[in-house]
Design an enzyme around this catalytic site. Structure first.
Site, PDB file in Angstrom:
ATOM      1  N   GLU A   9     -57.181  38.296  79.016  1.00 18.07           N
ATOM      2  CA  GLU A   9     -56.679  36.744  79.225  1.00 18.07           C
ATOM      3  C   GLU A   9     -56.551  36.459  77.743  1.00 18.07           C
ATOM      4  O   GLU A   9     -56.310  35.273  77.475  1.00 18.07           O
ATOM      5  CB  GLU A   9     -58.025  35.956  79.774  1.00 18.07           C
ATOM      6  CG  GLU A   9     -58.215  36.173  81.066  1.00 18.07           C
ATOM      7  CD  GLU A   9     -59.343  35.546  81.789  1.00 18.07           C
ATOM      8  OE1 GLU A   9     -60.173  35.357  81.117  1.00 18.07           O
ATOM      9  OE2 GLU A   9     -59.459  35.399  82.942  1.00 18.07           O
ATOM     10  N   TRP A  47     -61.561  36.657  91.139  1.00 18.72           N
ATOM     11  CA  TRP A  47     -61.133  38.025  91.557  1.00 18.72           C
ATOM     12  C   TRP A  47     -62.354  38.799  91.327  1.00 18.72           C
ATOM     13  O   TRP A  47     -62.308  39.908  91.906  1.00 18.72           O
ATOM     14  CB  TRP A  47     -59.941  38.516  90.666  1.00 18.72           C
ATOM     15  CG  TRP A  47     -60.112  38.870  89.099  1.00 18.72           C
ATOM     16  CD1 TRP A  47     -60.997  38.269  88.376  1.00 18.72           C
ATOM     17  CD2 TRP A  47     -59.912  40.218  88.560  1.00 18.72           C
ATOM     18  NE1 TRP A  47     -60.934  38.848  86.994  1.00 18.72           N
ATOM     19  CE2 TRP A  47     -60.331  40.047  87.127  1.00 18.72           C
ATOM     20  CE3 TRP A  47     -59.062  41.404  88.911  1.00 18.72           C
ATOM     21  CZ2 TRP A  47     -60.207  41.011  86.070  1.00 18.72           C
ATOM     22  CZ3 TRP A  47     -58.879  42.078  87.822  1.00 18.72           C
ATOM     23  CH2 TRP A  47     -59.413  42.062  86.529  1.00 18.72           C
ATOM     24  N   ASP A  48     -63.453  38.486  90.349  1.00 14.25           N
ATOM     25  CA  ASP A  48     -64.614  39.230  90.158  1.00 14.25           C
ATOM     26  C   ASP A  48     -65.109  39.769  91.754  1.00 14.25           C
ATOM     27  O   ASP A  48     -65.770  40.776  91.904  1.00 14.25           O
ATOM     28  CB  ASP A  48     -65.625  38.403  89.747  1.00 14.25           C
ATOM     29  CG  ASP A  48     -65.239  37.692  88.376  1.00 14.25           C
ATOM     30  OD1 ASP A  48     -64.101  37.308  88.258  1.00 14.25           O
ATOM     31  OD2 ASP A  48     -66.233  37.475  87.588  1.00 14.25           O
ATOM     32  N   LYS A  60     -58.972  41.789  75.777  1.00 16.52           N
ATOM     33  CA  LYS A  60     -60.264  41.109  75.996  1.00 16.52           C
ATOM     34  C   LYS A  60     -61.042  42.103  77.053  1.00 16.52           C
ATOM     35  O   LYS A  60     -62.260  42.201  76.828  1.00 16.52           O
ATOM     36  CB  LYS A  60     -59.986  39.924  76.752  1.00 16.52           C
ATOM     37  CG  LYS A  60     -61.546  39.204  77.104  1.00 16.52           C
ATOM     38  CD  LYS A  60     -60.972  37.740  77.655  1.00 16.52           C
ATOM     39  CE  LYS A  60     -62.246  37.251  78.289  1.00 16.52           C
ATOM     40  NZ  LYS A  60     -62.145  35.825  79.061  1.00 16.52           N
TER      41      LYS A  60
HETATM   42  O1  IFM Z   1     -62.718  36.550  86.146  1.00 17.19           O
HETATM   43  C1  IFM Z   1     -63.439  36.513  85.106  1.00 17.19           C
HETATM   44  C2  IFM Z   1     -62.300  36.899  84.285  1.00 17.19           C
HETATM   45  O2  IFM Z   1     -61.629  38.253  84.300  1.00 17.19           O
HETATM   46  C3  IFM Z   1     -62.922  36.763  82.730  1.00 17.19           C
HETATM   47  N1  IFM Z   1     -63.442  35.749  82.261  1.00 17.19           N
HETATM   48  C4  IFM Z   1     -64.711  35.181  83.170  1.00 17.19           C
HETATM   49  C5  IFM Z   1     -63.976  35.128  84.618  1.00 17.19           C
HETATM   50  C6  IFM Z   1     -65.242  34.922  85.770  1.00 17.19           C
HETATM   51  O3  IFM Z   1     -66.221  36.082  85.545  1.00 17.19           O
END
Ligand code: IFM
Length: 659
Positions: free
Chosen positions: A489, A351-352, A601
């Protein structure tokens, strides 16, 4: 006469990222930061001649491969990863038998400058070899933004205190591997051919990559030095042996054309033809086209920060990498979590893209934003398959995607030294809403009705269908989404993630409205879509009902949106002094302990409020930011930008600047 170095650095230091000396501890970071990116490929800024700490790599957008065996000890199954492509700028320099490398000579000085305005990396350095000979060197590398398949390299060598024999080898080296020694490429030719392009193929996915190089070595009087081609298994190169005179300079101009089977049926012929064309244009001409293409992008991208030169440089740094992360000409790849600069997250698309990297592209280069949405359109089949495999309808985009659009999230990862299961691929469903949200943003910003009718609507409608099938009606009569992971997460398998539920409701409402608009404005397209997706009035009516009945987590008594059902009952942890750069909360508290706490997080409800800003009152926004900000550990770097934005919108400028 062509100058040996047909390039001048931008004078204004606010366009330059400069690094002096050589720090082995920071070298890999520098390689990523100074990567040469043009949306088609990314080349890490590793030293051309190699160094034991270096991690040289070139990545080509969309070129993934799955190895035969799991590529890391924590994995059970191998997963697709962005392939390290042949190293196109590898050099070997030998003076009278002494290799000019940092690990074999004394480094007298070195400066590397990324010129962000012109998209080029200039390196100047001086070495004293074990026999006391001092050589001054300058190199330039760039990945053309005007012709994205073109790569350029210049090297200028000046013997300062000696005359003698110099050997230069310039190579395209296909004997490369990904991290953990993972092999993805094999040469296509049985016999190495020094006069042909290097052609390699990915072992499982079958992509062909072809690189054709042309090079010319001249002295400072304009005389050309004759070289000879050579080849070995998986490698082609050119070699020059010459006598160099003290105080004189010698310049190598090298242009490399890169094409893959993603670009056309015959990448080898494409690379050959382009390499010839580049040579005709010459280094100065290719560089001029490249600089002009960057100037055009900067004209719509640059953000001016008067009064703070460092901040100005940092903002341009972010823009540089955004411009270089995607190409408007490629609808079949998208931006990985580390774009084209490193192997972290294996090049997978999260989703980044839609929520973090994509919005600035929407407002600065809509054609690129559109191409990225088209990637989601072309991978609808994968999203539909994922929904169906989980017993849902419509399109559920994978949490991590590669070239095919299938779910490619690894099943395990390391949290510190602990191997833990990764549930994001199974539970982090909000990405479906994020993609549809971006489609709606694109249409709102551009008014591109054609895109909406031909592609975007199908994404939004199929995502709405997914959410309507994903909800459950509870004993309380309301609709719930159970067993998900929200943006935070650290808390897995939660019910009614406010971010997820409220974005799902938003998409359902907008999809319903979109159906009405299509029926009115594009009846033929609507008839076609409705028939193809078997959409009827009853289903549309249910979307409205679900949107209205989905639990929001909002408590009018406190104005707080509970992040998910039960969050308020969790343990408080004081995060004062927490520094994710030192240790993240999951490692400090333990993977299975952190979830019993309120530690978040990364921005979660805070993100929801930003994305649906107009739907919340000023009091609700302020109350939730005040509540969640101190409970957030920012253990994902994605957290900062939304906190900065939120604080700025609330007028808390000091905090905004800190974030
Ligand atoms: O998409 C992100 C997630 O929101 C957090 N952990 C890393 C992923 C990739 O950047």
């Amino acid at each position: 006469m062509t100058p040996l170095l047909p390039f001048a650095l931008t004078e204004d230091p606010r366009w330059l990222l400069a690094f002096d000396g050589f720090d082995p501890e920071r070298e890999r970071q520098l390689e990523a930061v100074c990567s040469l990116v043009n949306g088609y490929q990314g080349t890490r800024a590793a030293l051309e001649e190699g160094h034991p700490v270096s991690r040289p790599a070139t990545f080509v957008a969309g070129v993934f491969n799955t190895p035969a065996r799991p590529q890391a000890p924590e994995l059970e199954e191998p997963i697709p990863e962005l392939v390290v492509a042949p190293a196109w700028s590898a050099l070997r320099l030998v003076v009278e038998g002494a290799e000019l490398r940092l690990d074999r000579c004394e480094l007298l000085e070195m400066r590397r400058v990324l010129d962000m305005r012109q998209g080029a990396l200039l390196r100047t350095w001086r070495l004293r070899d074990p026999a006391g000979r001092v050589t001054a060197l300058t190199s330039l590398r760039f990945a053309s933004l005007a012709e994205r398949h073109a790569l350029g390299q210049v090297l200028v060598v000046t013997p300062e205190n000696y005359s003698g024999e110099l050997l230069i080898e310039a190579m395209v080296d296909g004997r490369v591997r990904n991290e953990n020694d993972t092999l993805h490429l094999a040469p296509v030719r049985d016999e190495p051919d020094p006069r042909a392009p290097l052609v390699v193929r990915t072992l499982q996915s079958g992509y062909t990559l072809a690189l054709a190089a042309r090079a010319q070595l001249m002295d400072d009087g304009g005389a050309t030095v004759q070289g000879e081609p050579f080849a070995a298994a998986g490698l082609i190169g050119s070699r020059w042996r010459l006598r160099v005179e003290q105080g004189r300079s010698y310049g190598l101009h090298r242009l490399v054309a890169l094409a893959t089977s993603r670009d056309g049926a015959d990448p080898e012929a494409m690379a050959e033809a382009l390499a010839d064309e580049l040579m005709r244009r010459g280094m100065a001409g290719v560089l001029a086209d490249h600089a002009a293409a960057w100037a055009e992008r900067w004209a719509t991208t640059d953000a001016l920060i008067p009064g703070d030169d460092e901040l100005q440089r940092q903002v341009r740094f972010a823009c540089y990498h955004l411009i270089g992360a995607a190409s408007p000409d490629d609808e079949r790849s998208s931006i990985g979590a580390r774009a084209l600069t490193g192997e972290r997250y294996r090049g997978h698309v999260f989703w980044d893209t839609e929520i973090f990297a994509w919005p600035p592209l929407l407002y600065t280069h809509p054609a690129t934003a559109r191409a990225l949405l088209m990637y989601r359109y072309h991978t609808l089949a994968g999203a539909r398959a994922k929904a169906a495999a989980s017993g849902y309808r419509g399109a559920m985009y994978p949490w991590e995607a590669a070239d095919t659009g299938e779910e490619v999230t690894p099943a395990f990862m390391l949290s510190g030294d602990e191997r833990v299961p990764v549930l994001t691929g199974i539970e982090e469903h909000h990405i479906a809403a994020d993609v549809a949200y971006a489609v709606l943003q694109y249409v709102r910003a551009t008014g591109d009705a054609q895109f909406l009718h031909d592609y975007g609507a199908e994404i939004v409608l199929d995502v709405a269908r997914f959410w309507a099938s994903r909800v459950e009606r509870g004993a309380d009569g309301a609709f719930h989404i159970r067993g998900v992971i929200g943006p935070d997460e650290y808390h897995e398998t939660v019910d009614d993630s406010a971010y997820t539920n409220q974005l799902a409701a938003h998409i359902l409402r907008r999809a319903r409205a979109l159906a009405d608009e299509l029926r009115r404005d594009a009846p033929a397209r609507w008839a076609d879509l409705a028939a193809r997706l078997s959409l009827d009035e009853a289903e549309l009516a249910r979307w409205e009902e679900v949107a209205a009945g989905l639990v929001t987590g909002y408590d009018p008594a406190t104005d707080i949106i509970e992040q998910f059902a039960g969050y308020h009952q969790l343990k408080e942890v004081d995060l004062t002094g927490h520094d994710p750069g030192v240790v993240t909360a999951d490692v400090k508290l333990g993977w299975y302990e952190v979830r019993k706490t309120k530690v978040i997080k990364q921005a979660d409800v805070v993100m929801l409020l930003i994305l649906l800003w107009e739907q919340f009152s000023p009091a609700t926004r302020a109350a939730n930011f005040a509540y969640y900000e101190p409970r957030t550990s920012h253990d994902s770097s994605l957290s900062y930008s939304f906190h900065a934005l939120f604080a700025a919108r609330l007028g808390q400028l000091e905090m905004a600047e800190r974030y």
